[in-house]
Design an enzyme around this catalytic site. Structure first.
Site, mmCIF file in Angstrom:
data_model
loop_
_atom_site.group_PDB
_atom_site.id
_atom_site.type_symbol
_atom_site.label_atom_id
_atom_site.label_comp_id
_atom_site.label_asym_id
_atom_site.label_seq_id
_atom_site.Cartn_x
_atom_site.Cartn_y
_atom_site.Cartn_z
ATOM 1 N N SER A 54 40.788 80.756 41.642
ATOM 2 C CA SER A 54 40.200 82.087 41.488
ATOM 3 C C SER A 54 40.843 82.835 40.332
ATOM 4 O O SER A 54 42.068 82.928 40.230
ATOM 5 C CB SER A 54 40.386 82.889 42.780
ATOM 6 N N ASP A 103 34.637 92.214 41.612
ATOM 7 C CA ASP A 103 35.698 91.222 41.789
ATOM 8 C C ASP A 103 36.396 90.886 40.475
ATOM 9 O O ASP A 103 36.781 89.743 40.218
ATOM 10 C CB ASP A 103 35.154 89.942 42.421
ATOM 11 N N HIS A 160 40.266 89.951 44.080
ATOM 12 C CA HIS A 160 40.837 89.476 45.348
ATOM 13 C C HIS A 160 42.138 88.710 45.149
ATOM 14 O O HIS A 160 42.866 88.471 46.107
ATOM 15 C CB HIS A 160 39.811 88.634 46.129
#
Length: 424
Positions: A280, A201, A170
């Site tokens: 992230s 992911d 993402h």
């Protein structure tokens, strides 16, 4: 009448009774008659000269005699040199003693009020023991990058000397062009997308730079609740940030993804280390400096992504899973997805994962499972919902053999199932 001496008769007294002065006056002063009143040969008619002794000195030190003008004079240069050397020595000694007394008295250079006490063992440098948390941070930070994609910021970490970097899918989504990374030393480099796997992911990018230092990868299956961990990344664009916490839980099944987008499943490592937007893709590292997870998701009380913030609930993809997916992407351009060969139902609250359909010839069918069976445990992990089964299966590599406990009607049974890779 003379007898050899020149006696002078005194003058006859005057009629008034006073002696008369000779008509010729007093004889001229002679150097022979300067002996004073005690001289028996003094002319009684000569002028008197009283010679007084010098007065005694009145207090103080007697004055020195006047110097002889003909005596050679001593030069001033030796005297000046002696004075200069003496002054320098006195100043050095005084300064040293003053500094010593000032330090002992609690005063720092420059004077003024000083608060607090000095530490007994103040280090001479900021270097830390390589085994300390600060030492681990110093060792890992050069391998952590800030990923910039179309104005958005995420994190990643170097896994090879030739520039491969693992990050979240993402983070790079929609960023095939115009991607770059920056390092902890401030240097930057362009990057390109190698491949991505939305369902796990995980994504891999390649940095246009060689000679990089890769991180050390650990074994996420060996961690335990309570282990110390460090989270690295660029939360809220604050690059080179390191936060500290513990492993709060393992195999925490996560279902994430935006509405209408790809649904992501994984059995996560839960931590209370502060993780926020921008973390992230960054590494979750043990106290020994080994990466055991990829920071990916947080839970928050905010109503939107812009309001979301750390509340001590962060989740990372286990590195064993992320590494396997990254190697597939680098080697083949596509990641393999591990499956059990059955469709499951979610949201039933049946205290287990109900199998809606078992594929003929698939791993579940080969293990003796049927449609309608409720899987209660997978390799010892209790299941509460179909989401748990999907997430835990994807944790394992294709070909892994897992123990399955299930319930069929009122009876419980167990089986061994060899997981496989999805053929799609």
């Amino acid at each position: 009448m003379t007898d050899g001496w020149n006696w002078r008769r005194p003058p006859a007294p005057h009629a008034s009774g006073e002696p008369q002065q000779p008509p010729y006056g007093p004889p001229p002063e002679s150097a022979f008659w300067s002996g004073g009143p005690a001289d028996p040969w003094r002319d009684p008619y000569a002028a008197s000269a009283v010679v007084l002794p010098p007065p005694p000195p009145v207090g103080g030190t007697p004055l020195d005699s006047a110097p002889d003008p003909d005596q050679p004079r001593r030069g001033f240069f030796p005297v000046l040199m002696i004075c200069l050397v003496t002054a320098l020595l006195a100043g050095a000694v005084g300064g040293t003693l003053g500094f010593v007394f000032a330090v002992r008295g609690g005063y720092a250079e420059g004077g003024g009020t000083q608060l607090g006490a000095s530490g007994p063992n103040t280090p001479e440098s900021t270097q830390r023991d390589p085994g300390s948390l600060a030492g681990v941070a110093e060792r890992v930070l050069p391998s952590v990058v800030t990923v910039r994609v179309s104005g958005a910021i995420g994190s990643g970490f170097v896994v090879s000397t030739d520039g491969y970097v693992i990050t979240n899918d993402h983070v790079v989504e929609g960023g095939d062009d115009g991607m770059s990374v920056s390092f902890s030393d401030g240097s930057t480099a362009s990057a390109k997308l190698v491949g991505r796997d939305p369902e796990s992911d995980v994504a891999v990018i390649k940095v246009a730079k060689n000679g990089l230092t890769p991180v050390a990868l650990g074994n996420s299956d060996e961690i335990a609740v309570g282990d110390s961990v460090l989270a690295f990344g660029s939360p809220l664009a604050l690059v080179n940030t390191v936060t500290y916490g513990i492993v709060s839980a393992v195999d925490r099944t996560i279902q994430a993804g935006e509405s209408g987008g790809t649904t992501r499943y994984y059995a996560a490592i839960q931590t209370d280390a502060a993780v926020n937007q921008g973390n992230s893709g960054g590494p979750l590292v043990t106290a020994s400096g080994q990466v055991i997870g990829v920071n990916s998701v947080i839970r928050s009380v905010g109503n939107s992504d812009t309001e979301a913030g750390n509340i001590g609930l962060a989740f990372a993809i286990p590195i064993n899973q992320a590494k396997r997916v990254a190697e597939d992407i680098i080697d083949t351009g596509k990641a393999r997805r591990t499956v059990i060969g059955a469709e499951v139902m979610t949201g039933e609250g049946a205290a287990g994962a109900r199998l809606r359909k078992v594929e003929t010839g698939g791993p579940a069918a080969a293990g003796g499972l049927r449609s309608g069976d409720i899987v209660t445990r997978l390799d010892g992990h209790p299941l509460e919902d179909g989401t748990d089964l999907i997430a835990l299966v994807r944790k394992y590599a294709p070909g892994s053999v897992v123990a399955v406990e299930y319930r069929r009607g009122t009876k419980s049974a167990s089986a061994s199932v060899t997981l496989a890779a999805d053929t799609n």
